[in-house]
Design a protein around this motif. Structure first.
Motif, mmCIF file in Angstrom:
data_model
loop_
_atom_site.group_PDB
_atom_site.id
_atom_site.type_symbol
_atom_site.label_atom_id
_atom_site.label_comp_id
_atom_site.label_asym_id
_atom_site.label_seq_id
_atom_site.Cartn_x
_atom_site.Cartn_y
_atom_site.Cartn_z
ATOM 1 N N GLU B 2 -5.038 -6.820 15.993
ATOM 2 C CA GLU B 2 -5.225 -8.094 15.301
ATOM 3 C C GLU B 2 -4.477 -8.120 13.973
ATOM 4 O O GLU B 2 -4.140 -7.083 13.410
ATOM 5 C CB GLU B 2 -6.712 -8.414 15.106
ATOM 6 C CG GLU B 2 -7.437 -7.458 14.214
ATOM 7 C CD GLU B 2 -8.365 -6.542 14.994
ATOM 8 O OE1 GLU B 2 -9.562 -6.608 14.744
ATOM 9 O OE2 GLU B 2 -7.908 -5.774 15.836
ATOM 10 N N PHE B 3 -4.225 -9.364 13.498
ATOM 11 C CA PHE B 3 -3.385 -9.547 12.316
ATOM 12 C C PHE B 3 -4.034 -8.964 11.066
ATOM 13 O O PHE B 3 -3.359 -8.390 10.214
ATOM 14 C CB PHE B 3 -3.103 -11.040 12.116
ATOM 15 C CG PHE B 3 -2.139 -11.299 11.012
ATOM 16 C CD1 PHE B 3 -0.809 -10.949 11.162
ATOM 17 C CD2 PHE B 3 -2.561 -11.864 9.821
ATOM 18 C CE1 PHE B 3 0.096 -11.162 10.144
ATOM 19 C CE2 PHE B 3 -1.664 -12.082 8.799
ATOM 20 C CZ PHE B 3 -0.339 -11.732 8.963
ATOM 21 N N GLY B 4 -5.352 -9.098 10.969
ATOM 22 C CA GLY B 4 -6.061 -8.562 9.806
ATOM 23 C C GLY B 4 -5.794 -7.081 9.631
ATOM 24 O O GLY B 4 -5.627 -6.583 8.507
ATOM 25 N N GLU B 5 -5.736 -6.379 10.760
ATOM 26 C CA GLU B 5 -5.487 -4.938 10.730
ATOM 27 C C GLU B 5 -4.089 -4.639 10.194
ATOM 28 O O GLU B 5 -3.893 -3.742 9.365
ATOM 29 C CB GLU B 5 -5.650 -4.394 12.162
ATOM 30 C CG GLU B 5 -5.747 -2.904 12.251
ATOM 31 C CD GLU B 5 -6.947 -2.346 11.500
ATOM 32 O OE1 GLU B 5 -6.771 -1.323 10.849
ATOM 33 O OE2 GLU B 5 -8.043 -2.965 11.547
ATOM 34 N N ILE B 6 -3.104 -5.453 10.652
ATOM 35 C CA ILE B 6 -1.719 -5.269 10.183
ATOM 36 C C ILE B 6 -1.648 -5.527 8.682
ATOM 37 O O ILE B 6 -1.011 -4.788 7.936
ATOM 38 C CB ILE B 6 -0.776 -6.246 10.927
ATOM 39 C CG1 ILE B 6 -0.847 -5.994 12.427
ATOM 40 C CG2 ILE B 6 0.647 -6.084 10.443
ATOM 41 C CD1 ILE B 6 -0.048 -6.982 13.243
ATOM 42 N N LEU B 7 -2.338 -6.583 8.257
ATOM 43 C CA LEU B 7 -2.337 -6.950 6.846
ATOM 44 C C LEU B 7 -2.949 -5.843 5.999
ATOM 45 O O LEU B 7 -2.429 -5.472 4.949
ATOM 46 C CB LEU B 7 -3.147 -8.241 6.681
ATOM 47 C CG LEU B 7 -2.685 -9.198 5.607
ATOM 48 C CD1 LEU B 7 -1.240 -9.590 5.823
ATOM 49 C CD2 LEU B 7 -3.560 -10.427 5.605
ATOM 50 N N ARG B 8 -4.053 -5.287 6.512
ATOM 51 C CA ARG B 8 -4.743 -4.208 5.798
ATOM 52 C C ARG B 8 -3.801 -3.008 5.633
ATOM 53 O O ARG B 8 -3.727 -2.396 4.575
ATOM 54 C CB ARG B 8 -5.977 -3.805 6.605
ATOM 55 C CG ARG B 8 -7.155 -3.339 5.780
ATOM 56 C CD ARG B 8 -8.260 -2.849 6.700
ATOM 57 N NE ARG B 8 -7.769 -1.839 7.626
ATOM 58 C CZ ARG B 8 -7.536 -0.561 7.291
ATOM 59 N NH1 ARG B 8 -7.762 -0.139 6.075
ATOM 60 N NH2 ARG B 8 -7.078 0.289 8.185
ATOM 61 N N LEU B 9 -3.083 -2.722 6.708
ATOM 62 C CA LEU B 9 -2.115 -1.623 6.690
ATOM 63 C C LEU B 9 -1.053 -1.842 5.621
ATOM 64 O O LEU B 9 -0.692 -0.921 4.889
ATOM 65 C CB LEU B 9 -1.399 -1.555 8.045
ATOM 66 C CG LEU B 9 -1.976 -0.646 9.100
ATOM 67 C CD1 LEU B 9 -1.142 -0.744 10.366
ATOM 68 C CD2 LEU B 9 -1.976 0.785 8.597
ATOM 69 N N SER B 10 -0.557 -3.091 5.548
ATOM 70 C CA SER B 10 0.510 -3.395 4.591
ATOM 71 C C SER B 10 0.035 -3.168 3.168
ATOM 72 O O SER B 10 0.721 -2.537 2.373
ATOM 73 C CB SER B 10 0.947 -4.845 4.728
ATOM 74 O OG SER B 10 1.224 -5.137 6.049
ATOM 75 N N PHE B 11 -1.168 -3.674 2.877
ATOM 76 C CA PHE B 11 -1.671 -3.524 1.518
ATOM 77 C C PHE B 11 -1.892 -2.048 1.203
ATOM 78 O O PHE B 11 -1.617 -1.596 0.089
ATOM 79 C CB PHE B 11 -2.961 -4.328 1.328
ATOM 80 C CG PHE B 11 -2.701 -5.770 1.034
ATOM 81 C CD1 PHE B 11 -2.209 -6.147 -0.206
ATOM 82 C CD2 PHE B 11 -2.909 -6.740 1.991
ATOM 83 C CE1 PHE B 11 -1.937 -7.474 -0.493
ATOM 84 C CE2 PHE B 11 -2.641 -8.069 1.725
ATOM 85 C CZ PHE B 11 -2.155 -8.433 0.477
ATOM 86 N N ALA B 12 -2.366 -1.292 2.203
ATOM 87 C CA ALA B 12 -2.594 0.138 1.978
ATOM 88 C C ALA B 12 -1.274 0.829 1.655
ATOM 89 O O ALA B 12 -1.190 1.638 0.732
ATOM 90 C CB ALA B 12 -3.248 0.762 3.211
ATOM 91 N N ALA B 13 -0.214 0.464 2.396
ATOM 92 C CA ALA B 13 1.086 1.100 2.170
ATOM 93 C C ALA B 13 1.635 0.731 0.797
ATOM 94 O O ALA B 13 2.211 1.569 0.099
ATOM 95 C CB ALA B 13 2.064 0.678 3.264
ATOM 96 N N ILE B 14 1.440 -0.545 0.404
ATOM 97 C CA ILE B 14 1.960 -0.996 -0.889
ATOM 98 C C ILE B 14 1.178 -0.321 -2.022
ATOM 99 O O ILE B 14 1.752 0.130 -3.000
ATOM 100 C CB ILE B 14 1.881 -2.537 -0.985
ATOM 101 C CG1 ILE B 14 2.919 -3.149 -0.041
ATOM 102 C CG2 ILE B 14 2.112 -3.002 -2.417
ATOM 103 C CD1 ILE B 14 2.739 -4.615 0.220
ATOM 104 N N ARG B 15 -0.139 -0.221 -1.838
ATOM 105 C CA ARG B 15 -0.958 0.479 -2.844
ATOM 106 C C ARG B 15 -0.585 1.941 -2.942
ATOM 107 O O ARG B 15 -0.630 2.536 -4.006
ATOM 108 C CB ARG B 15 -2.442 0.358 -2.473
ATOM 109 C CG ARG B 15 -3.176 -0.739 -3.187
ATOM 110 C CD ARG B 15 -4.676 -0.455 -3.227
ATOM 111 N NE ARG B 15 -5.190 -0.042 -1.926
ATOM 112 C CZ ARG B 15 -5.562 -0.892 -0.973
ATOM 113 N NH1 ARG B 15 -5.482 -2.181 -1.180
ATOM 114 N NH2 ARG B 15 -6.030 -0.447 0.185
ATOM 115 N N GLY B 16 -0.197 2.511 -1.810
ATOM 116 C CA GLY B 16 0.163 3.929 -1.777
ATOM 117 C C GLY B 16 1.364 4.247 -2.642
ATOM 118 O O GLY B 16 1.570 5.379 -3.042
ATOM 119 N N ASN B 17 2.192 3.239 -2.913
ATOM 120 C CA ASN B 17 3.389 3.445 -3.737
ATOM 121 C C ASN B 17 3.441 2.372 -4.818
ATOM 122 O O ASN B 17 4.348 1.553 -4.841
ATOM 123 C CB ASN B 17 4.640 3.336 -2.873
ATOM 124 C CG ASN B 17 4.965 4.643 -2.208
ATOM 125 O OD1 ASN B 17 5.073 5.672 -2.866
ATOM 126 N ND2 ASN B 17 5.119 4.604 -0.900
#
Lengths: 241, 409
Positions: B2-17
């Motif tokens: 689902e899209f929410g999961e993809i979005l969550r992933l993106s924010f996690a990756a952006i926060r990671g760096n």
């Protein structure tokens, strides 16, 4: 017993520049449900290639591969991804966990790609984590865990979709011998619970846990025999630590 | 997936760096900031001009000697025109058939209004001489007392209607009606007070008084001045005819030869706004173009960082593929990450741009503006940039070989 894996005359040829490398030269093997098989061989023998094909990460150049009654030898990338998701649980030598995600999310990962709803996913992941005795570590990141614990997380991830086969590639290769024993004890239990396990290793000690050892050399099956002197860790090791 | 999961992933990756992400999206922030900042400021000015122009009512136009917005050359040329005198203005007024009102006006800036009690204004009051209809064409309304009548104008009565700013200076305690004031030293009787109007950009605001036109001509040297003629058409459908009629009448009375251009200027709110918009169009185009280039540069930065990100996460991609991620899953993960990165930059840029643009509003004491259309456009452009520059890295990630990625160290 029903046939889980049927390989018929599997060959794999790689093109390395001008040269053709024959990694597998006609391998035929059948593995039954709830077998515990070790695939052994020196490096360059073709055992990794065989494992990749069995794990649906790769397709054979020629030959037939039936997994759980389905011909997977000519599937495209997307179908293979689906098969990996539903039928195969990987355990790697280097654990291969997502470093930034906690244990729960790592274990959830296959269910996410399997399209399982968030609530159901959490439930199944927690169940799987409980089976490897890491419930109290659910919200730890991999770098906060010991090597043995990390491998147990990987096993929980492999188990979470209830796959047809567990495919472990040198699962104790990065662990000390005591922790390695612990992990092998866990595989023994999983086997006793009815899972089909394929173990890729070059260590005789580790292979001795399996029922059957398939020895590969130069792309052929050199020997395929039942293991005498099986080592089974009957006593469940501490799973809570 | 689902899209929410993809979005969550993106924010996690952006926060990671965090730092890297911040530096990358800074380019987008600057590009969007410049678009939104300038568009907001232009909108503020435009609103200011429009509210300033609401002096003239609906379907009303004005004729005067000088053009309203003109280059210096045009203005110098207009200086040679003959004044519009009272005879010409009355000629037009008496013959117009499509007009509801024809106001005739003159004015003088920088006068002082003083009450007999001694309270007085600064010498910055505008004195308007108006015929009775001029009050209507100026869209002025009376708050208290009465307006200037035809009788006042005929007899040249020394009566005055005060603007709100003048009232508060000269009669701070009220009770203005019926009192005497001195306007530039001449005694007038206060007959009314105007309803205050919204502050106009650079206009006289409410710091003005109106007296009968004939009185103005007598006391304020009206014969030296060119008059303004304000014409309110009978209705919107008569507007164009009224303009043509007024032009014809004025050309006739001023004896302009056929084929020669008008020796007077006609304008309306619409024509003034159109002139201003013509000018701002080029500002907008210029800023839009420069911002677009800076957004392109920022997009290249996004692409660069996404390629780095893919290389760093080859192993992760391998793991995801091993547990069943399809190409589309990996593609959308990295594409959405690029878009989210752009959008965060875009939102920050919009926010800061609107703040900066509205500083202009604060400085000019105009109401703040939220340019919804430009904000929406900025969001859209950010998505497009995210897609254009994110698709190649994402495609590269999606097509990695799972075996090689798993083996990658």
């Amino acid at each position: 017993m029903s046939t889980m894996i049927r390989l018929q005359n599997i060959t794999k040829v790689y093109q390395m520049g001008e040269e053709q490398v024959h990694a597998l030269r006609g391998v035929s093997v059948e593995i039954q449900r709830n077998e515990y098989v070790a695939i052994m061989g020196p490096s360059g023998s073709g055992k990794s290639t065989l494992m990749n094909i069995i794990g649906c990460l790769d397709t054979p150049t020629a030959g037939l591969y039936e997994l759980n009654g389905t011909n997977v030898s000519e599937m495209n990338d997307n179908d293979l991804a689906k098969v990996r998701n539903k039928e195969i649980g990987f355990v790697f030598q280097t654990f291969n966990l997502l470093a930034r995600s906690d244990v729960l999310h790592n274990v959830e990962l296959p269910l996410i790609y399997g399209g399982v709803s968030s609530h159901e996913r959490k439930r199944q992941a927690k169940e799987s984590i409980a089976r490897v005795g890491l419930t109290d570590r659910s919200h730890h990141k991999p770098n906060e865990l010991s090597g043995g614990q990390r491998q147990r997380v990987a096993i929980a991830r492999a188990l979470v979709t209830r796959p047809s086969i567990l495919l472990a590639d040198e699962p104790t290769g990065n662990l000390d011998s005591k922790t390695g024993e612990e992990i092998m004890g866990l595989f023994d239990i999983l086997h006793q619970e009815g899972n089909t396990i394929i173990l890729v290793t070059h260590e005789e000690d580790i292979a001795a846990h399996a029922h059957r050892a398939i020895r590969i050399r130069d792309g052929h099956i050199e020997r395929d025999e039942l293991v005498t002197n099986r080592r089974v860790i009957q006593q469940a090791v501490h799973l809570s630590a | 997936m689902e899209f929410g999961e993809i979005l969550r992933l993106s924010f996690a990756a952006i926060r990671g760096n965090k730092l890297r992400s911040l530096l990358t999206l800074l380019g987008i922030v600057i590009g969007v900031f410049s678009i939104i900042g300038v568009m907001t400021a232009v909108q503020v000015l435009q609103n200011g001009i429009e509210s300033g122009l609401s002096n003239l009512g609906a379907h009303t136009f004005q004729i005067q000697k000088f053009p309203v917005m003109a280059s210096q050359a045009e203005w110098l040329k207009a200086r040679n025109r003959k004044n519009i005198d009272l005879r010409q203005a009355e000629y037009v007024a008496s013959r117009m058939t499509h007009a509801l009102y024809v106001g005739i006006e003159s004015f003088d800036n920088g006068e002082t209004v003083q009450a007999l009690s001694g309270e007085k204004t600064n010498p910055n009051v505008t004195v308007f001489g108006e015929n009775p209809e001029g009050i209507s064409t100026n869209n002025w309304t009376i708050a208290e007392g009465r307006t200037i009548t035809a009788a006042d104008d005929r007899s040249g009565n020394r009566v005055v209607v005060l603007g709100k700013d003048v009232v508060s200076k000269v009669f701070p305690r009220g009770g203005a009606i019926g009192q005497e004031v001195k306007v530039d030293g001449v005694r007038f009787t206060v007959i009314g007070i105007f309803e205050p109007k919204g502050a106009a950009l650079g206009g006289p605001n409410n710091n003005f008084v109106a007296i009968p036109l004939s009185t103005f001509m007598a006391y304020f040297g009206g014969n030296r001045r060119s008059l303004n003629i304000m014409i309110k058409a009978k209705g919107p459908e008569y507007y164009d005819d009224a303009v043509e009629e007024a032009r014809f009448l004025l050309r006739t009375v001023r004896k302009v030869d056929p084929g020669k251009e008008d020796d007077f200027s006609i304008f309306s709110n619409d024509s003034m706004i159109a002139t201003f918009n013509d000018f701002t169009k080029y500002v907008k185009l210029g800023v839009g173009f420069i911002s677009f280039i800076s957004l392109l540069a920022a997009g290249v930065g996004i692409m660069n960082i996404m390629l780095v990100s893919v290389t760093e996460r080859i192993k992760e991609i391998g793991v995801r593929k091993a547990v069943g991620a399809r190409k589309a899953n990996i593609l959308s993960q990295f594409l959405v990450e690029a878009i989210v990165l752009c959008q965060i930059g875009g939102v920050i840029g919009i926010f800061v741009g609107i703040l900066a643009g509205n500083l202009a509003a604060m400085a000019l004491e105009l109401p703040p503006v939220f340019p919804y259309d430009w904000a929406a456009l900025a969001v859209l452009i950010c998505s497009i940039i995210g897609v254009i520059f994110g698709v190649y890295p994402a495609w590269k990630a999606a097509n990695l070989d799972p075996i090689e990625s798993l083996r990658y160290e």
